[in-house]
Design an enzyme around this catalytic site. Structure first.
Site, short mmCIF file in Angstrom:
data_model
loop_
_atom_site.label_atom_id
_atom_site.label_comp_id
_atom_site.label_asym_id
_atom_site.label_seq_id
_atom_site.Cartn_x
_atom_site.Cartn_y
_atom_site.Cartn_z
N ARG A 7 0.81 -1.22 0.00
CA ARG A 7 0.00 0.00 0.00
C ARG A 7 0.83 1.27 0.00
O ARG A 7 0.65 2.16 -0.85
CB ARG A 7 -0.94 0.01 1.23
CG ARG A 7 -2.12 -0.90 1.12
CD ARG A 7 -2.45 -1.50 2.46
NE ARG A 7 -1.44 -2.50 2.76
CZ ARG A 7 -1.58 -3.79 2.47
NH1 ARG A 7 -2.70 -4.22 1.98
NH2 ARG A 7 -0.62 -4.66 2.70
N THR A 8 1.76 1.40 0.94
CA THR A 8 2.46 2.67 1.11
C THR A 8 3.33 2.99 -0.10
O THR A 8 3.28 4.10 -0.64
CB THR A 8 3.33 2.61 2.39
OG1 THR A 8 2.53 2.10 3.45
CG2 THR A 8 3.85 3.98 2.76
N LYS A 26 25.34 -4.53 -1.19
CA LYS A 26 26.79 -4.75 -1.30
C LYS A 26 27.53 -4.16 -0.09
O LYS A 26 28.74 -4.04 -0.09
CB LYS A 26 27.33 -4.07 -2.56
CG LYS A 26 26.74 -4.61 -3.85
CD LYS A 26 27.30 -3.82 -5.01
CE LYS A 26 26.54 -4.10 -6.29
NZ LYS A 26 26.80 -3.09 -7.32
N ARG A 33 11.18 3.95 3.99
CA ARG A 33 10.69 2.96 4.97
C ARG A 33 11.89 2.15 5.40
O ARG A 33 12.67 1.69 4.57
CB ARG A 33 9.62 2.06 4.37
CG ARG A 33 9.32 0.88 5.29
CD ARG A 33 8.14 0.09 4.87
NE ARG A 33 6.91 0.81 5.13
CZ ARG A 33 5.71 0.26 5.03
NH1 ARG A 33 5.57 -1.01 4.71
NH2 ARG A 33 4.63 0.96 5.28
N HIS A 43 4.38 5.75 11.81
CA HIS A 43 3.94 5.64 10.41
C HIS A 43 2.96 6.81 10.19
O HIS A 43 1.75 6.62 10.10
CB HIS A 43 3.26 4.28 10.20
CG HIS A 43 3.05 3.89 8.77
ND1 HIS A 43 3.21 4.77 7.71
CD2 HIS A 43 2.66 2.70 8.21
CE1 HIS A 43 2.94 4.13 6.58
NE2 HIS A 43 2.62 2.88 6.86
N1 CP Z 1 -0.38 -0.07 5.89
C1 CP Z 1 0.82 -0.30 5.34
O1 CP Z 1 1.81 0.34 5.69
O2 CP Z 1 0.82 -1.27 4.38
P1 CP Z 1 2.11 -1.70 3.54
O3 CP Z 1 3.05 -2.38 4.49
O4 CP Z 1 1.59 -2.62 2.46
O5 CP Z 1 2.73 -0.46 2.98
#
Ligand code: CP
Length: 330
Positions: free
Chosen positions: A39-40, A67, A89, A117
């Site tokens: 999603r993100t 590496k 992320r 998040h």
């Molecule tokens: N909600 C969320 O962060 O989903 P993903 O891990 O798929 O990005």
């Protein structure tokens, strides 16, 4: 609230036949994901593209991190290519802050370890406001693996700041007592899912994050599902118009039953839709020129299709070049 208002305006773009405005034309957004994401990552990429920015995706397996390059060296090398925004992320809490100190590009936290998040909480707030018309005074129950959840932390901070009352529920090993003092107003701690759900306007279920669990926090998944899985009968305890949310990915049959996940109260896919709008707003406010953002402060950007004179976000940045180097923003 300005971010939510801006996102609301951008939501309409995704309903058009031509889902694109030139607000970030000529800007570059790098998605730097060191952890899996559906999603993100996808929504940040779609958001950048719908704003006409150039979006570049880097995954760890295909980058020089595999590496042995350090995060800081990777960041410095990316910065040398003059991106306007880096979305990161990472499995380590604080990684986005680490980058922000080394880069002049705007840094967006797309999830750092078990820490935060922020854009997930923003899209959750947008979804709640869309369906309830407000956030102030709502009762929100967050249930599940609170200890390992960056989504829980960001939602506790954001929703209570916006006037909601938050309670969290889960087994004692996954809902430590210190969560009660996470915000000034205090978070209510419940041990039983039934107690958390009573009169709740919003029931937010979290994933069991097995990849972050270093210990045996409960005897078995089956036992967890029996005591903390959300089923239809729980919803009869909630407010009559209660909504159900889950940030995804879901473990069907563990923290949520399919009847609830696919039922009429579930807003799980609305959350995903709103994720694009929220991320468009975040990129626009960070990677737009300071003058665009200053002009828009206090009023959401107008993004009418085909409009040039009434559309600051759609046409306002056309032909402009950035004159100043912005400081780091996280
Ligand atoms: N909600 C969320 O962060 O989903 P993903 O891990 O798929 O990005």
């Amino acid at each position: 609230m300005h971010l939510l208002d801006t996102a609301e305006t951008f939501r309409d773009i995704s309903k058009r036949e031509i889902k694109k405005v030139p607000a970030l034309r000529g800007r570059t957004v790098i998605n730097l994901f060191f952890e899996a994401s559906t999603r993100t990552r996808t929504s940040f990429e779609i958001a950048a593209k719908r704003l006409s920015a150039d979006a570049v995706n880097i995954s760890v397996s295909t980058s020089s991190v595999s590496k042995g390059e350090t995060l800081l060296d990777t960041a410095r090398n990316l910065q040398a290519m003059s991106p306007d925004c880096i979305v990161i992320r990472h499995s380590s809490a604080g990684a986005p802050y680490h980058l922000a100190r080394a880069c002049s590009a705007a840094i967006v936290n797309a999830g750092d370890g078990a820490h935060e998040h922020p854009t997930q909480a923003l899209l959750d707030a947008l979804t709640i406001r869309e369906h309830k018309g407000r956030l102030q005074g709502l009762k929100v129950a967050i249930i599940g693996d609170i200890l390992h959840s960056r989504v829980a932390r960001s939602n506790i901070y954001l929703l209570s700041k916006l006037g909601a009352t938050v309670s969290v529920a889960g087994p004692g090993t996954l809902v430590p007592a210190e969560f009660a003092g996470l915000i000034e107003q205090g978070v209510r701690l419940e041990r039983r899912i039934e107690d958390a759900v009573v009169d709740a306007d919003v029931v937010m279920i979290l994933r069991m994050q097995r990849e972050r669990q270093t210990d045996a926090f409960f005897p078995s998944m089956r036992e967890y599902a029996v005591h903390y899985g959300l089923h239809l009968n729980h919803l009869s305890l909630a407010a009559p118009d209660a909504i159900v949310m889950h940030p995804g990915p879901m473990n069907r049959g563990i923290e949520i039953s399919s009847e609830v996940a696919d039922g009429g109260r579930s807003l799980i896919l609305d959350q995903v839709t709103n994720g694009v709008a929220v991320r468009m707003a975040v990129l626009y406010l960070l990677a737009g020129t300071p003058s665009d953002v200053d002009e828009d402060r206090g009023s959401s950007p107008t993004v009418r299709e085909g409009s040039t004179d009434s559309s600051r976000a759609a046409g306002g940045v056309r032909g402009r070049t950035r004159k100043t180097k912005r400081g780091t923003r996280n």
